[in-house]
Design a protein around this motif. Structure first.
Motif, PDB file in Angstrom:
ATOM      1  N   HIS A 197       0.823  -1.207   0.000  1.00 46.83           N
ATOM      2  CA  HIS A 197       0.000   0.000   0.000  1.00 46.83           C
ATOM      3  C   HIS A 197       0.860   1.262   0.000  1.00 46.83           C
ATOM      4  CE1 HIS A 197      -3.557  -2.402   0.550  1.00 46.83           C
ATOM      5  NE2 HIS A 197      -3.011  -3.004   1.582  1.00 46.83           N
ATOM      6  N   ASP A 198       0.317   2.309  -0.602  1.00 49.13           N
ATOM      7  CA  ASP A 198       1.073   3.544  -0.803  1.00 49.13           C
ATOM      8  C   ASP A 198       1.215   4.405   0.449  1.00 49.13           C
ATOM      9  OD1 ASP A 198      -1.554   4.297  -0.597  1.00 49.13           O
ATOM     10  OD2 ASP A 198      -1.609   5.513  -2.418  1.00 49.13           O
ATOM     11  N   ASP A 199       0.677   3.960   1.586  1.00 48.95           N
ATOM     12  CA  ASP A 199       0.795   4.761   2.804  1.00 48.95           C
ATOM     13  C   ASP A 199       1.480   4.009   3.945  1.00 48.95           C
ATOM     14  OD1 ASP A 199      -1.262   2.987   3.063  1.00 48.95           O
ATOM     15  OD2 ASP A 199      -2.722   4.397   3.869  1.00 48.95           O
TER      16      ASP A 199
ATOM     17  N   ARG B  24       0.125   2.349   8.659  1.00 48.86           N
ATOM     18  CA  ARG B  24      -0.210   3.723   8.986  1.00 48.86           C
ATOM     19  C   ARG B  24      -1.727   3.927   9.056  1.00 48.86           C
ATOM     20  NH1 ARG B  24       3.306   8.024   7.858  1.00 48.86           N
ATOM     21  NH2 ARG B  24       4.237   6.805   6.165  1.00 48.86           N
ATOM     22  N   LYS B  25      -2.170   4.481  10.176  1.00 49.06           N
ATOM     23  CA  LYS B  25      -3.564   4.885  10.318  1.00 49.06           C
ATOM     24  C   LYS B  25      -3.645   6.400  10.209  1.00 49.06           C
ATOM     25  CE  LYS B  25      -5.430   1.040  12.997  1.00 49.06           C
ATOM     26  NZ  LYS B  25      -6.247   0.626  14.167  1.00 49.06           N
ATOM     27  N   HIS B  26      -4.510   6.872   9.323  1.00 50.56           N
ATOM     28  CA  HIS B  26      -4.648   8.313   9.119  1.00 50.56           C
ATOM     29  C   HIS B  26      -6.061   8.605   8.661  1.00 50.56           C
ATOM     30  CE1 HIS B  26      -4.256   7.666   4.712  1.00 50.56           C
ATOM     31  NE2 HIS B  26      -3.426   6.707   5.085  1.00 50.56           N
ATOM     32  N   SER B  27      -6.354   9.851   8.388  1.00 48.84           N
ATOM     33  CA  SER B  27      -7.725  10.254   8.047  1.00 48.84           C
ATOM     34  C   SER B  27      -8.227   9.580   6.781  1.00 48.84           C
ATOM     35  CB  SER B  27      -7.799  11.775   7.883  1.00 48.84           C
ATOM     36  OG  SER B  27      -6.903  12.218   6.869  1.00 48.84           O
ATOM     37  N   GLY B  28      -7.311   9.177   5.905  1.00 49.64           N
ATOM     38  CA  GLY B  28      -7.730   8.556   4.646  1.00 49.64           C
ATOM     39  C   GLY B  28      -8.069   7.089   4.754  1.00 49.64           C
ATOM     40  N   ASN B  29      -7.688   6.446   5.861  1.00 48.75           N
ATOM     41  CA  ASN B  29      -8.006   5.026   6.016  1.00 48.75           C
ATOM     42  C   ASN B  29      -8.490   4.701   7.422  1.00 48.75           C
ATOM     43  OD1 ASN B  29      -5.758   5.056   7.653  1.00 48.75           O
ATOM     44  ND2 ASN B  29      -4.701   3.377   6.642  1.00 48.75           N
TER      45      ASN B  29
END
Length: 306
Positions: free
Chosen positions: A93-95, A214-219
Motif C-alpha cells: 500500500h502507498d501509505d 499507517r492509520k490516518h484520516s484517509g483510512n
C-alpha cells in the motif's frame, strides 16, 4: 526454496490519489536488504499528482511506473495479477512503510513448497508517529493455516472488523488460479482472495513486525462493514465448504459486535436485518457474556475519550 534462497520477487506499490506518504512507502521498498527484486509503482490515481511527487527525487529510475486510471480496487489487483511474471510477488500500500528486512524474512516463510502466501505482523503508525502497538498483538509465534476453515476462523476473530496484516508475499503460480472479486469480499476483497488461496495450500503468518501500518484520516476504521460480512458469509457457506459451527459462530459473533458498535446506523438497515442482528446479539450475549462486556466497556471508554 532451499535451492534458491533469493528467488526473484516483484513488489507492486498500489497508489490511489494519495501523495502525502507515497514517497516514503516507495523508498522503504527500494531500501530492502533483499537483492533479487523489482519495484513497480502501479498508479490508479485520477490525476498525475503521484507521479509528480515521485518525480521530485533521484529514485525515479529505480522502479517501473505504470498508470492505470479509473479502475476499482479489484480491477486494479486483477490487472497486476495477470501481468506478474516473477515466482513471488507483493501488493504493497502507498501509505505504509516496509521494514528493511521484510522481503528477506517473508521468503523464509516458504519453507514448505506447498505454502501459497506468507503475511507478517506490523507496528501501528498514527499518521507519522510510530508506536509500539502491534497490528495483531495476539500473535506471539508464527502460525500456519492448513485449511480455509482454519484461516477463516482466525480472520473472523476480530471485534474491530479489521483483517490482520496489510502485507503478504504470494506464490504467483497459486495466486493466478484465483481472482480478486468485489462480490466475494466487498470492502474485504483482499481477505476473500486469501481465503480462496488457502484452499490450494497453507498460509503462514509471521509474528515478526515487518511493516509499519499507517492509520490516518484517509483510512481510519469505520467499524465493521456489515455488507462485507454478508459477502464473507456467502463465500464461506457456498465456496469454502466450511462447517456449520464456523458459519454460525461467524454470524453470531460479528453481527452482534457490529450491532454494539454501530447502533447509530440501525435506521439505515432494513427491519429484517434489524431482527436478525438483535436475535444474534441476544444469543451471543447468553453464550459469551465476557466478550460482550469487554466490547461494551471498549465502547464506553471510546465515547469518554471522544
Amino acid at each position: 526454496m532451499k535451492q534458491n534462497p533469493q528467488p526473484f520477487i516483484q513488489v507492486y506499490v498500489l497508489c490511489h490519489n494519495r501523495t502525502q506518504f507515497v514517497k516514503e512507502a516507495v523508498t522503504s521498498v527500494l531500501k530492502q536488504s533483499y537483492l533479487n527484486f523489482e519495484v513497480i509503482v502501479s498508479d490508479n490515481s485520477s490525476t498525475n499528482e503521484v507521479f509528480e511527487e515521485l518525480n521530485t527525487g533521484d529514485e525515479l529510475n529505480k522502479f517501473r511506473y505504470i498508470r492505470r486510471p479509473n479502475l476499482s480496487l479489484a480491477e486494479h489487483q486483477n490487472e497486476i495479477l495477470a501481468e506478474v511474471t516473477a515466482p513471488f510477488f507483493m501488493m504493497f500500500h502507498d501509505d505504509d512503510v516496509l521494514q528493511k528486512n521484510a522481503l528477506q524474512r517473508l521468503v523464509t516463510g516458504f519453507e514448505n513448497d506447498h505454502t501459497v502466501a506468507v503475511g507478517a505482523n506490523g507496528f501501528i503508525m498514527n499518521n507519522s508517529d510510530l508506536t509500539t502497538k502491534l497490528f495483531n498483538p495476539g500473535l506471539l509465534a508464527d502460525k500456519i493455516f492448513n485449511s480455509a476453515e482454519e484461516l477463516a476462523a482466525q480472520l473472523f476473530d476480530s471485534a474491530k472488523g479489521e483483517v490482520p496484516f496489510s502485507v503478504y508475499l504470494f506464490k504467483t503460480e497459486a495466486a493466478k488460479k484465483n481472482i480478486f472479486s468485489f462480490k466475494e469480499g466487498n470492502t474485504y476483497v483482499g481477505a476473500a482472495f486469501l481465503l480462496k488461496l488457502s484452499t490450494v495450500g497453507p498460509v503462514v503468518w509471521l509474528a515478526d513486525a515487518l511493516v509499519n501500518y499507517r492509520k490516518h484520516s484517509g483510512n481510519a476504521p469505520v467499524g465493521i462493514d456489515v455488507r462485507a460480512l454478508f459477502s464473507f458469509y456467502r463465500l464461506i457457506r457456498s465456496n469454502l465448504k466450511a462447517s456449520e459451527s464456523l458459519v454460525t459462530e461467524f454470524k453470531m459473533k460479528q453481527l452482534s459486535l457490529w450491532s454494539l458498535q454501530r447502533r447509530r446506523q440501525h435506521n439505515e438497515i432494513s427491519k429484517l436485518r434489524k431482527a436478525v442482528i438483535i436475535k444474534a446479539s441476544l444469543v451471543f450475549l447468553l453464550k459469551n457474556p465476557v466478550a460482550v462486556y469487554k466490547a461494551i466497556m471498549r465502547r464506553i471508554r471510546k465515547l469518554k475519550n471522544a
